[in-house]
Design a protein around this motif. Structure first.
Motif, PDB file in Angstrom:
ATOM      1  N   GLN A  38      -0.484 -26.152  17.216  1.00 38.39           N
ATOM      2  CA  GLN A  38      -0.848 -25.748  15.848  1.00 38.39           C
ATOM      3  C   GLN A  38       0.235 -24.777  15.187  1.00 38.39           C
ATOM      4  O   GLN A  38       0.489 -24.898  13.965  1.00 38.39           O
ATOM      5  N   VAL A  41       3.303 -26.206  13.738  1.00 35.43           N
ATOM      6  CA  VAL A  41       3.257 -27.028  12.491  1.00 35.43           C
ATOM      7  C   VAL A  41       3.064 -25.948  11.503  1.00 35.43           C
ATOM      8  O   VAL A  41       3.821 -25.934  10.331  1.00 35.43           O
ATOM      9  N   ARG A  44       6.053 -24.044   9.885  1.00 33.95           N
ATOM     10  CA  ARG A  44       6.657 -24.819   8.937  1.00 33.95           C
ATOM     11  C   ARG A  44       6.295 -25.088   7.575  1.00 33.95           C
ATOM     12  O   ARG A  44       6.835 -25.716   6.782  1.00 33.95           O
ATOM     13  N   LEU A  55       5.999 -31.964   7.038  1.00 29.37           N
ATOM     14  CA  LEU A  55       5.502 -31.102   8.274  1.00 29.37           C
ATOM     15  C   LEU A  55       5.782 -31.944   9.672  1.00 29.37           C
ATOM     16  O   LEU A  55       6.375 -31.465  10.747  1.00 29.37           O
ATOM     17  N   ALA A  56       5.500 -33.155   9.523  1.00 27.68           N
ATOM     18  CA  ALA A  56       5.528 -34.015  10.669  1.00 27.68           C
ATOM     19  C   ALA A  56       6.916 -34.025  11.120  1.00 27.68           C
ATOM     20  O   ALA A  56       7.275 -34.083  12.305  1.00 27.68           O
ATOM     21  N   ALA A  59       8.444 -30.784  12.518  1.00 29.58           N
ATOM     22  CA  ALA A  59       7.955 -30.408  13.788  1.00 29.58           C
ATOM     23  C   ALA A  59       8.265 -31.551  14.841  1.00 29.58           C
ATOM     24  O   ALA A  59       7.809 -31.541  16.042  1.00 29.58           O
ATOM     25  N   ALA A  66       0.567 -34.668  13.174  1.00 26.27           N
ATOM     26  CA  ALA A  66       0.454 -33.456  12.279  1.00 26.27           C
ATOM     27  C   ALA A  66      -0.750 -33.396  11.499  1.00 26.27           C
ATOM     28  O   ALA A  66      -1.315 -32.281  11.057  1.00 26.27           O
TER      29      ALA A  66
END
Length: 144
Positions: A38, A41, A44, A55-56, A59, A66
Motif C-alpha cells: 500500500q 502506491v 506516488r 498509480l499502477a 508502482a 493498484a
C-alpha cells in the motif's frame, strides 16, 4: 571469490532500510494498518490527486492490483476517490487528512534517516550522493 555487489543492490539496500524504518514509525504513530505494498502506491499520489492508471504504472503493478491497494487505503481512511475536473469520466485518488498525517509522520523519519546518513558519510559525501542520484534520476525516472 565473491563478486562485489552491483550498484543496483547498493542502491536498493539503503532504500529498504529506510522503508522499514518508515513503516515501523508509522505503526508506532498509530498508522498500523499500512502495508508495504500500500505504501508503494500511496507515496506516488500527487498533491492534486492521481489517476489509478498512473498509480499502477508508476508502482509497476497491474491496474487491478493498484485498485485493490487503493480500495484498502480508502477503507482505512488514507485516500478518497473523486471526479477528475479535467475529465468527467476519470476519477482521481486524493489523500485525506488522515493520509496527510501519515505522510507527515513518514517525512519525519525520512529526515532522521537522512541526517544519520549525513553524519556517517559527512556533508560533502552526502551532498555528492544526492547530486549524483538526482542526475541519475534524469535517465531512470520517467515520472519525474
Amino acid at each position: 571469490m565473491t563478486s562485489p555487489p552491483t550498484v543496483g543492490l547498493l542502491l536498493f539496500l539503503p532504500y529498504r532500510a529506510m522503508e522499514a524504518r518508515v513503516l515501523a514509525a508509522l505503526t508506532e504513530a498509530g498508522f498500523d494498518d499500512v502495508t508495504l505494498a500500500q505504501a508503494r502506491v500511496f507515496q506516488r499520489i500527487g498533491p492534486n490527486g492521481t489517476r489509478l492508471t498512473d498509480l499502477a504504472e508508476q508502482a509497476q503493478v497491474t491496474k487491478q492490483t493498484a485498485g485493490f491497494l487503493v480500495d484498502q487505503l480508502e477503507r482505512a481512511g488514507y485516500v478518497r476517490r473523486g471526479p477528475d475536473p479535467a475529465d468527467g469520466r476519470a476519477r482521481l485518488v486524493r489523500i485525506t487528512s488522515r493520509g496527510s498525517a501519515a505522510q507527515a509522520a513518514a517525512a519525519e523519519v525520512v529526515a532522521e534517516v537522512e541526517a544519520e546518513w549525513e553524519k556517517h558519510l559527512g556533508s560533502r559525501r552526502m551532498g555528492a550522493l544526492r547530486e549524483t542520484l538526482v542526475r541519475l534520476r534524469e535517465i531512470t525516472d520517467t515520472y519525474a
